[in-house]
Each structure stands twice: as structure tokens, then as C-alpha cells.
Write an enzyme that holds these catalytic residues in place. Structure first.
Site, short mmCIF file in Angstrom:
data_model
loop_
_atom_site.label_atom_id
_atom_site.label_comp_id
_atom_site.label_asym_id
_atom_site.label_seq_id
_atom_site.Cartn_x
_atom_site.Cartn_y
_atom_site.Cartn_z
N TYR A 1 -15.18 0.96 -7.13
CA TYR A 1 -16.45 1.67 -6.94
C TYR A 1 -17.28 1.67 -8.22
CZ TYR A 1 -13.69 3.35 -2.99
OH TYR A 1 -12.89 3.41 -1.87
N SER B 1 -10.26 5.53 -4.69
CA SER B 1 -11.20 6.65 -4.83
C SER B 1 -10.73 7.70 -5.84
CB SER B 1 -11.43 7.30 -3.47
OG SER B 1 -10.20 7.75 -2.92
N ARG C 1 -10.46 10.03 1.84
CA ARG C 1 -10.22 10.68 3.14
C ARG C 1 -11.30 11.69 3.42
NH1 ARG C 1 -3.60 11.01 2.95
NH2 ARG C 1 -3.33 8.74 2.84
N LYS D 1 0.86 -1.18 0.00
CA LYS D 1 0.00 0.00 0.00
C LYS D 1 0.90 1.23 0.00
CE LYS D 1 -3.63 2.38 2.50
NZ LYS D 1 -4.51 2.38 3.67
N LYS E 1 -2.10 -1.54 -3.91
CA LYS E 1 -2.98 -0.37 -3.86
C LYS E 1 -2.15 0.90 -3.93
CE LYS E 1 -5.97 1.95 -0.63
NZ LYS E 1 -6.50 2.00 0.70
C1 PBG Z 1 -7.42 3.41 5.40
C2 PBG Z 1 -7.71 3.22 3.97
C3 PBG Z 1 -7.52 4.15 2.93
C4 PBG Z 1 -8.06 3.55 1.79
C5 PBG Z 1 -8.50 2.28 2.15
N1 PBG Z 1 -8.25 2.10 3.50
C6 PBG Z 1 -7.03 5.54 2.93
C7 PBG Z 1 -5.68 5.87 3.38
O1 PBG Z 1 -4.81 5.04 3.64
O2 PBG Z 1 -5.48 7.08 3.53
C8 PBG Z 1 -8.13 4.18 0.44
C9 PBG Z 1 -9.29 3.77 -0.38
C10 PBG Z 1 -9.58 4.66 -1.51
O3 PBG Z 1 -8.93 5.70 -1.74
O4 PBG Z 1 -10.52 4.32 -2.25
N2 PBG Z 1 -6.22 2.92 5.85
ZN ZN Z 2 -5.81 3.74 7.89
#
Ligand code: PBG
Ligand code: ZN
Length: 323
Positions: A312, A273, A205, A195, A247
Site C-alpha cells: 500500500y 495492511s 478485515r 498464507k 504473506k
Molecule cells: C482474503 C484476504 C485477506 C488479505 C488478502 N486477501 C485477509 C484475510 O485472509 O483475512 C489480507 C490483506 C492485507 O491485510 O493487507 N482472503
Molecule cells: Zn478470504
């Protein structure tokens, strides 16, 4: 002798092209995220993510019923609690927002659906970080203890798969151990293994009001690194992950391929997202053909080596016959 020097022969018409296509996307490969809030009868659109909604547990059940008719059986839940504090205590509460939703879903759909839960503290902490914050540092091991408790609460409420997205070291092993100790030997772990610290999470967020103080670069991966994704993935597998994730997806197709070539388990990618909202807004502005773009993007993720895609776009793509 056939030298395969006429590749156009196999592109001659749509039926021929379908016959020889190497890659498909279908409903069974898609995982649908949901943003679950407290309360009743809630369904409001998230400003930064057109077509995606905040839903309360009762509304979620209706949404999932509709999705199921489209063939979307796997549902990923994010909780947005009303109470946030330093340690994200609402994340481990038995009656927390995700756990209430899980019980409702399992009561209604049983084994007809697969429930996946995001295991992370950022939506539950008042500082917005994925772990505990101490003297300006995100401390690893105390955070891992809390994440394992969160995963256990989800397993108790009916999660089929728990999915840690925090990027703390050792969390997969800690979760596996606690789940096994408590008898949840069949609850799977889908690890967000690679990630990245990405600007593509912006709209999410906003959806979770989980923008951190500062940034997440001390725990999420540096976009400059590729080998490190393999390291993270192998560590998670050693610790007991059943599936691994890359991701975001589109700017990281090379990482998806690299991870696919290293492991034997299913590989998942998260079409996040920011990737979604960029497409949505470009389509709204008349810049691109949304159906074609969504199809092309999802196929690219599959071609790169992703078995499953968190996206999505799934519901609309299936409703409108884009895939
Ligand atoms: C939380 C989390 C995030 C996403 C999934 N789980 C955001 C982040 O790490 O700031 C992102 C999902 C998305 O952007 O669709 N840890
Ligand atoms: Zn988180």
C-alpha cells in the site's frame, strides 16, 4: 592479495554505496491493491488504513491513470459487494463489482496495465469465511468449485492474473483446469501459497468488513511452521501456479528466503495492511522517519528474495521519491 578486510572502502560516499548496492526496489516490482465498491464517484478513506481508499469503478480508473504515470502498472483488485450470503454468490456474478471494474480498466488501458484479482469468498460471504461453512466446518471441495467459478468470471472480464487467497486445498488445480477448459490458457495464477493465520490482517478485515465468525486457523497456516510453507508452495506449483506468494512479509522474511531457494518461478510477498498501518501510525506519532522506514522495509523484502511486492506504500513512496 586482497583479503577484503576493509569493507568500509566501499561505503565511503553515497555514489560508491550506490555503485555496489546489492538490492533495489523500483516501480516495476510493486503491485498496488485497490478496494473496489459499488456505485459511482466513490472515494473514501478507510479508517484503519490512512491513505488507502474505497473506490468505485469509475474512480478506480482515475486512480490507476495516476499510478501509471508513477510507473505502477500492476493492480490488484479486491471487491466489496453490497450483497453477502452463505455461498458468496456475488463473487461469481458476471456483473459483480470486480468484473465491472476490470472491464472499465481494460477498456481504458488495455495491455498497458496488468490486472490481478483476489479470488476469495470472505468479502462475499455473510459469515466472513473464505469458503463454504457447513455445521461449523469450512468445507473444502465445494468451496473450491465456487472459487474456480469466481476466477473464471474474472478471466472473462479481463483479469490477466487471478490470485486465490483462500487457502483451500486443490484450488489452484481446479482454477487452472476450468480456465483451460474455457479457453483462458494465458490467464496466469498467482497463488497465495504460504498464507499465515496472521493478526497483521486486522485493518484489511475492517476495510472489507470480512472479519470471520471465529478464526481462519483451520485453513490459513500456523505461524509456528516454516517447512509447511515449502510444502504448500510445491503443491501449488504442481497444480499449475505461475507465481507463488508469501504473506505477510515482514514477520516472515525467513519464509520468503526459504521459498525463494526452493522454486524457479517469481516469488511475491504481501506487505499487508497491519504492516502498513503500523508504519503509518508510528510516523504520524513522530516515532519514525516514514521515508526511511518504508525504504528499509521494502528493501528487506527484496533482500529476503521477493521479486515482487504487493504494498500500500507504493504510490506515496514514488510520489515523494522515497524509492
Ligand atoms: C482474503 C484476504 C485477506 C488479505 C488478502 N486477501 C485477509 C484475510 O485472509 O483475512 C489480507 C490483506 C492485507 O491485510 O493487507 N482472503
Ligand atoms: Zn478470504
Amino acid at each position: 592479495m586482497n583479503l577484503l578486510d576493509r569493507p568500509r572502502r566501499l561505503r565511503v560516499n553515497p555514489v560508491m554505496r550506490d555503485l555496489v548496492a546489492e538490492t533495489d526496489v523500483s516501480a516495476r516490482r510493486l503491485i498496488t491493491p485497490h478496494f473496489v465498491v459499488e456505485g459511482k464517484g466513490v472515494r473514501h478513506e478507510i479508517g484503519a488504513m490512512p491513505g488507502v481508499y474505497h473506490v468505485s469503478a469509475d474512480t478506480l480508473v482515475d486512480e490507476v491513470a495516476g499510478d501509471l504515470e508513477l510507473g505502477l502498472k500492476t493492480h490488484l483488485l479486491f471487491g466489496i459487494p453490497e450483497h453477502k450470503d452463505a455461498h458468496g454468490t456475488a463473487a461469481v456474478a458476471d456483473d459483480g463489482v470486480v468484473n465491472v471494474a476490470l472491464r472499465k480498466l481494460k477498456e481504458r488501458f488495455g495491455a498497458d496495465i496488468i490486472t490481478v484479482t483476489d479470488v476469495c469468498l470472505c468479502a462475499y460471504t455473510d459469515h466472513g469465511h473464505c469458503g463454504f461453512l457447513k455445521d461449523g466446518v469450512i468445507v473444502n471441495d465445494p468451496s473450491v468449485g465456487q472459487l474456480a467459478k469466481m476466477a473464471l468470471a474474472h478471466a472473462r472480464a479481463g483479469a490477466d492474473i487471478v490470485s486465490p487467497s483462500d487457502m483451500m486445498d486443490g484450488r489452484v488445480g481446479a482454477i487452472r483446469e476450468l480456465l483451460d477448459d474455457e479457453g483462458f490458457v494465458n490467464t496466469s495464477i498467482l497463488a497465495y501459497s504460504a498464507k499465515y493465520a496472521s493478526a497483521y490482517y486486522g485493518p484489511f478485515r475492517d476495510a472489507c468488513s470480512s472479519a470471520p465468525q471465529g478464526d481462519r486457523k483451520s485453513y490459513q497456516m500456523d505461524p509456528r511452521n516454516g517447512r509447511e510453507a515449502v510444502l504448500e508452495t510445491l503443491l501449488d506449483l504442481q497444480e499449475g501456479a505461475d507465481m507463488v506468494m508469501v504473506k505477510p512479509a515482514l514477520a516472515y522474511l525467513d519464509i520468503i528466503r526459504r521459498v525463494r531457494d526452493e522454486v524457479l518461478c517469481p516469488v511475491v510477498c504481501y506487505n499487508v495492511s497491519g504492516e502498513y498501518s503500523l508504519v503509518k501510525n508510528a510516523a504520524k506519532a513522530g516515532l519514525v522517519d516514514e521515508a526511511a522506514i518504508v525504504r528499509e522495509n521494502l528493501l528487506a523484502m527484496r533482500r529476503a528474495g521477493s521479486d515482487l511486492i504487493i504494498t500500500y506504500h507504493g504510490r506515496e513512496a514514488l510520489q515523494k521519491g522515497w524509492i
